[in-house]
Design a protein around this motif. Structure first.
Motif, PDB file in Angstrom:
ATOM      1  N   SER A 168       0.840  -1.186   0.000  1.00 48.34           N
ATOM      2  CA  SER A 168       0.000   0.000   0.000  1.00 48.34           C
ATOM      3  C   SER A 168       0.880   1.243   0.000  1.00 48.34           C
ATOM      4  O   SER A 168       1.590   1.504   0.968  1.00 48.34           O
ATOM      5  CB  SER A 168      -0.919   0.022   1.230  1.00 48.34           C
ATOM      6  OG  SER A 168      -1.711   1.200   1.228  1.00 48.34           O
ATOM      7  N   PRO A 169       0.885   2.019  -1.090  1.00 55.24           N
ATOM      8  CA  PRO A 169       1.700   3.236  -1.144  1.00 55.24           C
ATOM      9  C   PRO A 169       1.023   4.396  -0.434  1.00 55.24           C
ATOM     10  O   PRO A 169      -0.202   4.391  -0.231  1.00 55.24           O
ATOM     11  CB  PRO A 169       1.800   3.512  -2.650  1.00 55.24           C
ATOM     12  CG  PRO A 169       0.512   2.979  -3.194  1.00 55.24           C
ATOM     13  CD  PRO A 169       0.172   1.763  -2.351  1.00 55.24           C
ATOM     14  N   GLY A 170       1.793   5.396  -0.071  1.00 60.14           N
ATOM     15  CA  GLY A 170       1.223   6.617   0.476  1.00 60.14           C
ATOM     16  C   GLY A 170       0.561   7.425  -0.636  1.00 60.14           C
ATOM     17  O   GLY A 170       0.970   7.358  -1.795  1.00 60.14           O
ATOM     18  N   ASN A 171      -0.443   8.188  -0.302  1.00 63.64           N
ATOM     19  CA  ASN A 171      -1.173   8.937  -1.321  1.00 63.64           C
ATOM     20  C   ASN A 171      -0.331  10.035  -1.957  1.00 63.64           C
ATOM     21  O   ASN A 171      -0.637  10.507  -3.054  1.00 63.64           O
ATOM     22  CB  ASN A 171      -2.437   9.559  -0.724  1.00 63.64           C
ATOM     23  CG  ASN A 171      -3.339  10.133  -1.780  1.00 63.64           C
ATOM     24  OD1 ASN A 171      -3.759   9.430  -2.696  1.00 63.64           O
ATOM     25  ND2 ASN A 171      -3.646  11.428  -1.687  1.00 63.64           N
ATOM     26  N   ALA A 172       0.748  10.434  -1.311  1.00 65.09           N
ATOM     27  CA  ALA A 172       1.608  11.480  -1.864  1.00 65.09           C
ATOM     28  C   ALA A 172       2.345  11.010  -3.113  1.00 65.09           C
ATOM     29  O   ALA A 172       2.828  11.833  -3.893  1.00 65.09           O
ATOM     30  CB  ALA A 172       2.613  11.948  -0.813  1.00 65.09           C
ATOM     31  N   PHE A 173       2.446   9.700  -3.297  1.00 66.51           N
ATOM     32  CA  PHE A 173       3.153   9.153  -4.451  1.00 66.51           C
ATOM     33  C   PHE A 173       2.418   9.507  -5.737  1.00 66.51           C
ATOM     34  O   PHE A 173       1.220   9.293  -5.873  1.00 66.51           O
ATOM     35  CB  PHE A 173       3.259   7.632  -4.306  1.00 66.51           C
ATOM     36  CG  PHE A 173       3.762   6.920  -5.539  1.00 66.51           C
ATOM     37  CD1 PHE A 173       4.900   7.358  -6.199  1.00 66.51           C
ATOM     38  CD2 PHE A 173       3.084   5.818  -6.028  1.00 66.51           C
ATOM     39  CE1 PHE A 173       5.362   6.697  -7.327  1.00 66.51           C
ATOM     40  CE2 PHE A 173       3.531   5.146  -7.157  1.00 66.51           C
ATOM     41  CZ  PHE A 173       4.675   5.594  -7.810  1.00 66.51           C
ATOM     42  N   GLY A 290      -4.192  12.001   2.832  1.00 70.33           N
ATOM     43  CA  GLY A 290      -3.271  10.900   3.100  1.00 70.33           C
ATOM     44  C   GLY A 290      -1.908  11.391   3.540  1.00 70.33           C
ATOM     45  O   GLY A 290      -1.761  12.455   4.142  1.00 70.33           O
ATOM     46  N   SER A 291      -0.871  10.618   3.205  1.00 71.31           N
ATOM     47  CA  SER A 291       0.470  10.899   3.721  1.00 71.31           C
ATOM     48  C   SER A 291       1.526  10.462   2.722  1.00 71.31           C
ATOM     49  O   SER A 291       1.221  10.032   1.614  1.00 71.31           O
ATOM     50  CB  SER A 291       0.677  10.130   5.044  1.00 71.31           C
ATOM     51  OG  SER A 291       0.797   8.732   4.775  1.00 71.31           O
ATOM     52  N   ASP A 292       2.788  10.601   3.124  1.00 76.68           N
ATOM     53  CA  ASP A 292       3.906  10.129   2.305  1.00 76.68           C
ATOM     54  C   ASP A 292       4.437   8.791   2.813  1.00 76.68           C
ATOM     55  O   ASP A 292       5.560   8.403   2.505  1.00 76.68           O
ATOM     56  CB  ASP A 292       5.033  11.166   2.270  1.00 76.68           C
ATOM     57  CG  ASP A 292       5.641  11.433   3.657  1.00 76.68           C
ATOM     58  OD1 ASP A 292       5.185  10.813   4.647  1.00 76.68           O
ATOM     59  OD2 ASP A 292       6.560  12.264   3.749  1.00 76.68           O
ATOM     60  N   ARG A 293       3.628   8.078   3.587  1.00 74.05           N
ATOM     61  CA  ARG A 293       4.058   6.806   4.168  1.00 74.05           C
ATOM     62  C   ARG A 293       3.371   5.622   3.473  1.00 74.05           C
ATOM     63  O   ARG A 293       2.161   5.645   3.250  1.00 74.05           O
ATOM     64  CB  ARG A 293       3.766   6.741   5.670  1.00 74.05           C
ATOM     65  CG  ARG A 293       4.398   7.851   6.492  1.00 74.05           C
ATOM     66  CD  ARG A 293       4.443   7.508   7.962  1.00 74.05           C
ATOM     67  NE  ARG A 293       5.321   6.376   8.217  1.00 74.05           N
ATOM     68  CZ  ARG A 293       6.648   6.469   8.337  1.00 74.05           C
ATOM     69  NH1 ARG A 293       7.252   7.623   8.209  1.00 74.05           N
ATOM     70  NH2 ARG A 293       7.365   5.401   8.595  1.00 74.05           N
ATOM     71  N   SER A 320       8.831   9.575   4.497  1.00 74.15           N
ATOM     72  CA  SER A 320       9.493  10.701   3.823  1.00 74.15           C
ATOM     73  C   SER A 320       9.351  10.646   2.300  1.00 74.15           C
ATOM     74  O   SER A 320      10.222  11.135   1.572  1.00 74.15           O
ATOM     75  CB  SER A 320      10.978  10.753   4.207  1.00 74.15           C
ATOM     76  OG  SER A 320      11.152  10.789   5.605  1.00 74.15           O
ATOM     77  N   GLY A 321       8.297   9.991   1.820  1.00 76.77           N
ATOM     78  CA  GLY A 321       8.105   9.885   0.390  1.00 76.77           C
ATOM     79  C   GLY A 321       9.063   8.941  -0.302  1.00 76.77           C
ATOM     80  O   GLY A 321       9.197   8.973  -1.530  1.00 76.77           O
ATOM     81  N   HIS A 322       9.712   8.055   0.454  1.00 72.92           N
ATOM     82  CA  HIS A 322      10.711   7.154  -0.124  1.00 72.92           C
ATOM     83  C   HIS A 322      10.139   5.822  -0.584  1.00 72.92           C
ATOM     84  O   HIS A 322      10.877   4.982  -1.097  1.00 72.92           O
ATOM     85  CB  HIS A 322      11.834   6.916   0.893  1.00 72.92           C
ATOM     86  CG  HIS A 322      12.689   8.118   1.106  1.00 72.92           C
ATOM     87  ND1 HIS A 322      13.698   8.175   2.050  1.00 72.92           N
ATOM     88  CD2 HIS A 322      12.698   9.334   0.488  1.00 72.92           C
ATOM     89  CE1 HIS A 322      14.276   9.359   2.018  1.00 72.92           C
ATOM     90  NE2 HIS A 322      13.680  10.078   1.075  1.00 72.92           N
ATOM     91  N   GLY A 323       8.837   5.615  -0.449  1.00 74.47           N
ATOM     92  CA  GLY A 323       8.227   4.368  -0.892  1.00 74.47           C
ATOM     93  C   GLY A 323       8.487   4.027  -2.351  1.00 74.47           C
ATOM     94  O   GLY A 323       8.727   2.860  -2.691  1.00 74.47           O
ATOM     95  N   PRO A 324       8.476   5.004  -3.291  1.00 76.86           N
ATOM     96  CA  PRO A 324       8.716   4.681  -4.697  1.00 76.86           C
ATOM     97  C   PRO A 324      10.111   4.146  -4.990  1.00 76.86           C
ATOM     98  O   PRO A 324      10.346   3.655  -6.103  1.00 76.86           O
ATOM     99  CB  PRO A 324       8.486   6.026  -5.403  1.00 76.86           C
ATOM    100  CG  PRO A 324       7.529   6.756  -4.516  1.00 76.86           C
ATOM    101  CD  PRO A 324       7.949   6.371  -3.125  1.00 76.86           C
TER     102      PRO A 324
END
Length: 380
Positions: A168-173, A290-293, A320-324
């Motif tokens: 599940s990615p963060g919505n910021a992606f 959402g978030s960057d998590r 910190s938006g590092h999921g991608p």
């Protein structure tokens, strides 16, 4: 005085895309890599190359190249040893770039998570072996990372009954149109899945349920079609369940896909893929939600050496938006193994247990990505 050893030249196609730019950034960290960034838009590529050159201290070359029409001559002219295809989408039979790389005598890696694409990739095996190169598909979160996790956890089990994977990615992606179209194309479509020792037909984004992603919280999940469903079942005939699910962080978005899946399943809509540009625009307008998590988990259930029920969960948490960066880790790890000469296998194959988990996670150094493993309650 000995001449300095030539750096290993790698071409990253789709280097300005959601995952390609992360691959390029991670590869630029290494002293042994000579990087060539490619795509269809020169201005964006020039800007990316300039930024990478500044951060790495090494020149980065640019090539305008379309993965869908690239030829062996196009690849050979660039003088690279490895081609990484991060451009997508990966549709069954669309192996133009991999075939071009093989014909040019280059290794190739892609990030395909399409079940049909990965299943048909073995058709390139004879050509890859004849050329003395390695062609790998699926060097991404699935099946590359997921299979590495299962391999690392499996030693604690005598038998494994079930493998449960979720992302599940963060919505910021911001995934880009191609990625969104790929996701939407699976909504409501039939999926063959091994559940309770029987192959059943489920449907994309149905099977509504929830899963915990640690600091990213609990998220709603639905079924998604991925190569793992075939690969794990084929590897171990004793498995009773291989389940993959994905979820959107923002509940109305996830429930919207779930509701639309019933329209597709009923035949009222053929596919949601054509809606990708419009739905992505809505998502971008609501990026503040959402978030960057984001997170990923892999859970194994079965029995230990004494025959007692056992369940273990591996959890990845990205902030910190590092999921991608997570889908990029496996391809980068495999690229470094090829560059160093540590990877000697040849032929065309899925990235299924090819790279060790510790080697993959080493590429996450300096990123806000943490992993943990713990036992979970398990009823027989």
């Amino acid at each position: 005085m000995a001449a300095p050893e030539r750096r290993f030249p790698i071409l990253v196609v789709g280097a300005t895309g959601a995952f390609g730019q992360r691959i390029a950034e991670l590869l630029a960290r290494g002293e042994a890599i000579e990087l060539v960034v490619a795509g269809r838009t020169r201005d964006a590529l020039e800007a990316k190359a300039a930024a990478l050159s500044t951060s790495s201290g090494h020149p980065v070359r640019v090539a305008v190249l379309d993965a869908n029409v690239a030829t062996a001559a196009d690849v050979a002219a660039l003088g690279v040893r490895l081609v990484i295809n991060a451009s997508g989408p990966y549709e069954a039979g669309s192996t133009t770039l991999a075939r071009a790389a093989i014909a040019a005598g280059c290794h190739s890696i892609d990030l395909a998570d399409s079940r049909a694409f990965v299943a048909g990739f073995g058709a390139l095996d004879e050509a890859a072996r004849a050329a003395g190169v390695l062609a790998v598909t699926g060097a991404s979160s699935v099946p590359g990372l997921s299979s590495a996790v299962v391999a690392a956890l499996r030693g604690g089990f005598a038998t494994v009954d079930a493998i449960d994977i979720a992302i599940s990615p963060g919505n910021a992606f911001d995934p880009g149109v191609a990625t969104v179209a790929s996701v939407l194309g699976g909504v409501g479509q039939p999926v063959g899945m091994l559940l309770d020792w029987q192959w059943r037909t489920v449907h994309g984004w149905q099977g509504l349920g929830r899963g915990s992603f640690g600091s990213a919280g609990r998220r709603w999940l639905g079924y998604v079609d991925v190569p793992d469903l075939d690969l794990f079942a084929r590897e171990d005939a004793r498995l009773g369940t291989v389940r993959f699910r994905a979820g959107l962080e923002v509940l109305p978005f996830h429930l919207g896909l779930w509701a639309a899946s019933w329209l597709v399943r009923a035949g009222l809509i053929g596919s949601l893929a054509p809606l990708a540009p419009g739905l992505l625009a809505i998502k971008r307008a609501l990026a503040r939600l959402g978030s960057d998590r984001g997170g990923m988990f892999v859970e194994l259930r079965g029995r230990d050496a004494e025959g007692h029920p056992k369940a273990v969960r591996w959890l990845l948490e990205a902030g910190s938006g590092h999921g991608p960066y997570v889908p990029a880790l496996t391809s980068v790890a495999l690229a470094r193994r090829l560059a160093s000469g540590a990877e000697t296998r040849r032929g065309a194959m899925a990235c299924f247990g090819l790279v060790g988990l510790d080697v993959i996670l080493a590429e996450a150094a300096g990123l806000d990505i943490k992993c943990s493993t713990h036992d979970t309650a398990h009823e027989p």
